[in-house]
Design a protein around this motif. Structure first.
Motif, PDB file in Angstrom:
ATOM      1  N   TRP A 116       0.919  -1.249   0.067  1.00 58.65           N
ATOM      2  CA  TRP A 116      -0.072  -0.097  -0.200  1.00 58.65           C
ATOM      3  C   TRP A 116       0.853   1.263   0.088  1.00 58.65           C
ATOM      4  CZ3 TRP A 116       0.325   3.672   3.876  1.00 58.65           C
ATOM      5  CH2 TRP A 116      -0.853   4.752   3.693  1.00 58.65           C
ATOM      6  N   LEU A 117       1.993   1.113   0.632  1.00 61.31           N
ATOM      7  CA  LEU A 117       2.774   2.437   0.896  1.00 61.31           C
ATOM      8  C   LEU A 117       3.783   2.699  -0.129  1.00 61.31           C
ATOM      9  CD1 LEU A 117       3.769   4.731   2.528  1.00 61.31           C
ATOM     10  CD2 LEU A 117       5.569   3.262   3.506  1.00 61.31           C
ATOM     11  N   VAL A 118       4.142   1.598  -0.919  1.00 62.90           N
ATOM     12  CA  VAL A 118       5.240   1.857  -2.104  1.00 62.90           C
ATOM     13  C   VAL A 118       4.739   0.842  -3.299  1.00 62.90           C
ATOM     14  CG1 VAL A 118       7.512   1.396  -3.001  1.00 62.90           C
ATOM     15  CG2 VAL A 118       7.337   2.014  -0.571  1.00 62.90           C
ATOM     16  N   TRP A 119       4.356   1.584  -4.206  1.00 60.53           N
ATOM     17  CA  TRP A 119       3.463   0.878  -5.443  1.00 60.53           C
ATOM     18  C   TRP A 119       3.989   1.503  -6.744  1.00 60.53           C
ATOM     19  CZ3 TRP A 119       0.443   4.774  -7.678  1.00 60.53           C
ATOM     20  CH2 TRP A 119       0.265   5.853  -6.941  1.00 60.53           C
ATOM     21  N   GLU A 120       3.607   0.557  -7.588  1.00 62.35           N
ATOM     22  CA  GLU A 120       4.112   1.120  -9.152  1.00 62.35           C
ATOM     23  C   GLU A 120       2.847   1.364  -9.828  1.00 62.35           C
ATOM     24  OE1 GLU A 120       6.847  -0.851 -12.737  1.00 62.35           O
ATOM     25  OE2 GLU A 120       5.871  -2.083 -11.326  1.00 62.35           O
ATOM     26  N   PHE A 121       3.103   2.434 -10.574  1.00 60.28           N
ATOM     27  CA  PHE A 121       2.103   3.046 -11.628  1.00 60.28           C
ATOM     28  C   PHE A 121       2.817   3.470 -12.878  1.00 60.28           C
ATOM     29  CE2 PHE A 121      -0.565   6.447 -13.134  1.00 60.28           C
ATOM     30  CZ  PHE A 121      -1.751   5.761 -13.380  1.00 60.28           C
ATOM     31  N   LYS A 122       2.350   2.573 -13.887  1.00 60.85           N
ATOM     32  CA  LYS A 122       2.921   3.005 -15.257  1.00 60.85           C
ATOM     33  C   LYS A 122       4.668   3.185 -15.357  1.00 60.85           C
ATOM     34  CE  LYS A 122      -1.172   5.497 -17.036  1.00 60.85           C
ATOM     35  NZ  LYS A 122      -1.705   6.643 -17.617  1.00 60.85           N
ATOM     36  N   GLY A 123       4.861   2.089 -14.646  1.00 58.75           N
ATOM     37  CA  GLY A 123       6.266   1.804 -14.775  1.00 58.75           C
ATOM     38  C   GLY A 123       7.291   2.845 -13.752  1.00 58.75           C
ATOM     39  N   GLU A 124       6.539   3.534 -12.902  1.00 58.80           N
ATOM     40  CA  GLU A 124       7.299   4.494 -11.948  1.00 58.80           C
ATOM     41  C   GLU A 124       6.807   4.196 -10.526  1.00 58.80           C
ATOM     42  OE1 GLU A 124       7.259   9.401 -11.123  1.00 58.80           O
ATOM     43  OE2 GLU A 124       6.528   8.627 -13.104  1.00 58.80           O
ATOM     44  N   TRP A 125       7.686   4.070  -9.746  1.00 62.66           N
ATOM     45  CA  TRP A 125       7.298   3.875  -8.237  1.00 62.66           C
ATOM     46  C   TRP A 125       6.958   4.967  -7.297  1.00 62.66           C
ATOM     47  CZ3 TRP A 125       6.875  -0.746  -6.180  1.00 62.66           C
ATOM     48  CH2 TRP A 125       7.347  -1.963  -7.196  1.00 62.66           C
ATOM     49  N   THR A 169       8.106  -1.535  15.075  1.00 61.56           N
ATOM     50  CA  THR A 169       9.514  -1.278  14.676  1.00 61.56           C
ATOM     51  C   THR A 169       9.935  -2.335  13.384  1.00 61.56           C
ATOM     52  OG1 THR A 169      10.309  -0.866  16.537  1.00 61.56           O
ATOM     53  CG2 THR A 169      12.004  -1.494  15.116  1.00 61.56           C
ATOM     54  N   ALA A 170       9.364  -3.477  13.575  1.00 59.74           N
ATOM     55  CA  ALA A 170       9.403  -4.468  12.184  1.00 59.74           C
ATOM     56  C   ALA A 170       8.728  -3.781  11.056  1.00 59.74           C
ATOM     57  CB  ALA A 170       9.001  -5.679  12.434  1.00 59.74           C
ATOM     58  N   LEU A 171       7.383  -3.070  11.186  1.00 63.02           N
ATOM     59  CA  LEU A 171       6.922  -2.426   9.935  1.00 63.02           C
ATOM     60  C   LEU A 171       7.727  -1.222   9.639  1.00 63.02           C
ATOM     61  CD1 LEU A 171       4.528  -2.644   8.144  1.00 63.02           C
ATOM     62  CD2 LEU A 171       3.036  -1.288   9.893  1.00 63.02           C
ATOM     63  N   LYS A 172       8.197  -0.550  10.438  1.00 62.85           N
ATOM     64  CA  LYS A 172       8.891   0.638  10.189  1.00 62.85           C
ATOM     65  C   LYS A 172      10.155   0.285   9.201  1.00 62.85           C
ATOM     66  CE  LYS A 172      11.701   4.320  12.614  1.00 62.85           C
ATOM     67  NZ  LYS A 172      12.813   4.203  11.900  1.00 62.85           N
ATOM     68  N   ASP A 173      10.968  -0.790   9.794  1.00 63.96           N
ATOM     69  CA  ASP A 173      11.880  -1.337   8.993  1.00 63.96           C
ATOM     70  C   ASP A 173      11.473  -1.698   7.526  1.00 63.96           C
ATOM     71  OD1 ASP A 173      13.480  -0.604  11.229  1.00 63.96           O
ATOM     72  OD2 ASP A 173      13.570  -2.827  12.009  1.00 63.96           O
ATOM     73  N   ALA A 174      10.404  -2.465   7.605  1.00 70.57           N
ATOM     74  CA  ALA A 174       9.878  -2.902   6.069  1.00 70.57           C
ATOM     75  C   ALA A 174       9.609  -1.851   5.191  1.00 70.57           C
ATOM     76  CB  ALA A 174       8.895  -3.888   6.348  1.00 70.57           C
ATOM     77  N   PHE A 175       8.899  -0.741   5.791  1.00 74.80           N
ATOM     78  CA  PHE A 175       8.605   0.256   5.092  1.00 74.80           C
ATOM     79  C   PHE A 175       9.675   0.993   4.656  1.00 74.80           C
ATOM     80  CE2 PHE A 175       4.287   1.671   7.055  1.00 74.80           C
ATOM     81  CZ  PHE A 175       3.572   0.559   6.450  1.00 74.80           C
ATOM     82  N   GLU A 176      10.686   1.544   5.250  1.00 79.12           N
ATOM     83  CA  GLU A 176      11.875   2.142   4.866  1.00 79.12           C
ATOM     84  C   GLU A 176      12.803   1.420   3.793  1.00 79.12           C
ATOM     85  OE1 GLU A 176      13.492   3.574   8.790  1.00 79.12           O
ATOM     86  OE2 GLU A 176      11.806   5.062   8.959  1.00 79.12           O
ATOM     87  N   SER A 177      12.782   0.186   4.181  1.00 76.73           N
ATOM     88  CA  SER A 177      13.759  -0.776   3.396  1.00 76.73           C
ATOM     89  C   SER A 177      12.975  -0.843   1.771  1.00 76.73           C
ATOM     90  CB  SER A 177      13.713  -2.203   3.689  1.00 76.73           C
ATOM     91  OG  SER A 177      14.413  -3.085   3.151  1.00 76.73           O
ATOM     92  N   GLN A 178      11.709  -0.982   1.902  1.00 69.81           N
ATOM     93  CA  GLN A 178      11.182  -1.055   0.392  1.00 69.81           C
ATOM     94  C   GLN A 178      11.229   0.434  -0.227  1.00 69.81           C
ATOM     95  OE1 GLN A 178      10.268  -3.517  -1.133  1.00 69.81           O
ATOM     96  NE2 GLN A 178       9.198  -2.939  -2.832  1.00 69.81           N
ATOM     97  N   GLU A 184      13.539   2.616   0.224  1.00 61.16           N
ATOM     98  CA  GLU A 184      14.927   2.904  -0.070  1.00 61.16           C
ATOM     99  C   GLU A 184      15.122   1.950  -1.297  1.00 61.16           C
ATOM    100  OE1 GLU A 184      19.402   2.177   1.718  1.00 61.16           O
ATOM    101  OE2 GLU A 184      17.818   2.633   3.143  1.00 61.16           O
ATOM    102  N   GLU A 185      14.660   0.833  -1.290  1.00 62.70           N
ATOM    103  CA  GLU A 185      15.018   0.079  -2.462  1.00 62.70           C
ATOM    104  C   GLU A 185      14.447   0.645  -3.901  1.00 62.70           C
ATOM    105  OE1 GLU A 185      13.874  -4.261  -4.036  1.00 62.70           O
ATOM    106  OE2 GLU A 185      14.177  -4.152  -1.806  1.00 62.70           O
ATOM    107  N   MET A 186      13.396   1.220  -3.786  1.00 64.56           N
ATOM    108  CA  MET A 186      12.665   1.934  -4.785  1.00 64.56           C
ATOM    109  C   MET A 186      13.199   3.529  -5.008  1.00 64.56           C
ATOM    110  SD  MET A 186      11.461  -0.669  -6.240  1.00 64.56           S
ATOM    111  CE  MET A 186      11.098  -2.088  -5.549  1.00 64.56           C
ATOM    112  N   ASP A 187      14.118   3.909  -4.231  1.00 64.74           N
ATOM    113  CA  ASP A 187      14.556   5.070  -4.271  1.00 64.74           C
ATOM    114  C   ASP A 187      13.614   6.074  -4.052  1.00 64.74           C
ATOM    115  OD1 ASP A 187      16.835   6.902  -4.372  1.00 64.74           O
ATOM    116  OD2 ASP A 187      16.463   7.414  -6.807  1.00 64.74           O
ATOM    117  N   LEU A 188      12.774   6.171  -3.009  1.00 65.83           N
ATOM    118  CA  LEU A 188      11.679   6.785  -2.453  1.00 65.83           C
ATOM    119  C   LEU A 188      12.295   7.410  -1.155  1.00 65.83           C
ATOM    120  CD1 LEU A 188       8.752   5.068  -3.477  1.00 65.83           C
ATOM    121  CD2 LEU A 188       9.593   6.978  -4.718  1.00 65.83           C
TER     122      LEU A 188
END
Length: 199
Positions: free
Chosen positions: A106-115, A133-142, A144-148
């Motif tokens: 829900w937080l990090v998603w792709e639309f027309k090839g753009e994150w 804390t685990a959810l925070k880490d997962a949010f920030e990791s994802q 960062e991986e998508m350069d957001l």
């Protein structure tokens, strides 16, 4: 609670933690009845009423009489654990909350090839600290991986103020709190003015 409820019956209500909501009106009255089975759906924080009740699942009813604890909704609404005769079951798969991967999607998603991200600042208020804390880490990791850029805040209490115009930073100084209080008063006055105009 309404008297004369036909037995057996099923009561469906909200408030998974059992700390508030409609469940407070009937649950204390049914806990002393050994024909009562309370079904819990999904996670309940261990310190909540539901969490404490779920911890009794494996304690035989005959052993509960030795328990010295008390479930307390308020000083006037209390049930001694030794008086609880009801049974408890945990039914999985029914939670209305998304799991971690669903929330990350829900937080990090792709639309027309753009994150994209659903927000630049996310507050995680609900849940136990290790899960937040685990959810925070997962949010920030994802993110960062998508350069957001996504900042995740874990409020420590309901008494904290956050400046949403400053990336959700906690307000620490009294002058900022005074400015926020003035802005709240201004908005309340504006709302009152608009309501008067409509009347």
């Amino acid at each position: 609670m309404e008297s004369g409820v036909p037995r057996p019956c099923v009561i469906v209500t909200g408030s998974g933690s059992c700390d508030g909501g409609p469940v407070r009106a009937w649950l204390p009255h049914l806990l002393g009845d050994e024909s009562t089975i309370v079904g819990m759906l999904g996670y309940a924080p261990p310190t909540s009423i539901a969490g404490q009740l779920l911890s009794l699942r494996t304690t035989p009813r005959a052993e509960r009489v030795r328990h010295t604890g008390i479930l307390e909704w308020s000083p006037d609404e209390r049930v001694a654990i030794r008086d609880i005769r009801a049974g408890f079951v945990l039914m999985g798969g029914y939670s209305a909350h998304a799991d971690q991967s669903g929330l990350v999607d829900w937080l990090v998603w792709e639309f027309k090839g753009e994150w994209k991200s659903s927000g630049k600042v996310v507050f995680i208020q609900h849940g136990a600290d290790d899960q937040r804390t685990a959810l925070k880490d997962a949010f920030e990791s994802q993110a960062e991986e998508m350069d957001l850029q996504v900042r995740t805040v874990l409020p420590e209490s309901g008494e904290q103020w956050f400046d949403l115009d400053a990336d959700g930073r906690a307000v620490d100084d009294l002058s900022s709190e005074a400015q926020i209080a003035m802005e709240i008063r201004r908005l309340q006055e504006e709302l009152a003015r608009v309501r008067r105009c409509r009347a």
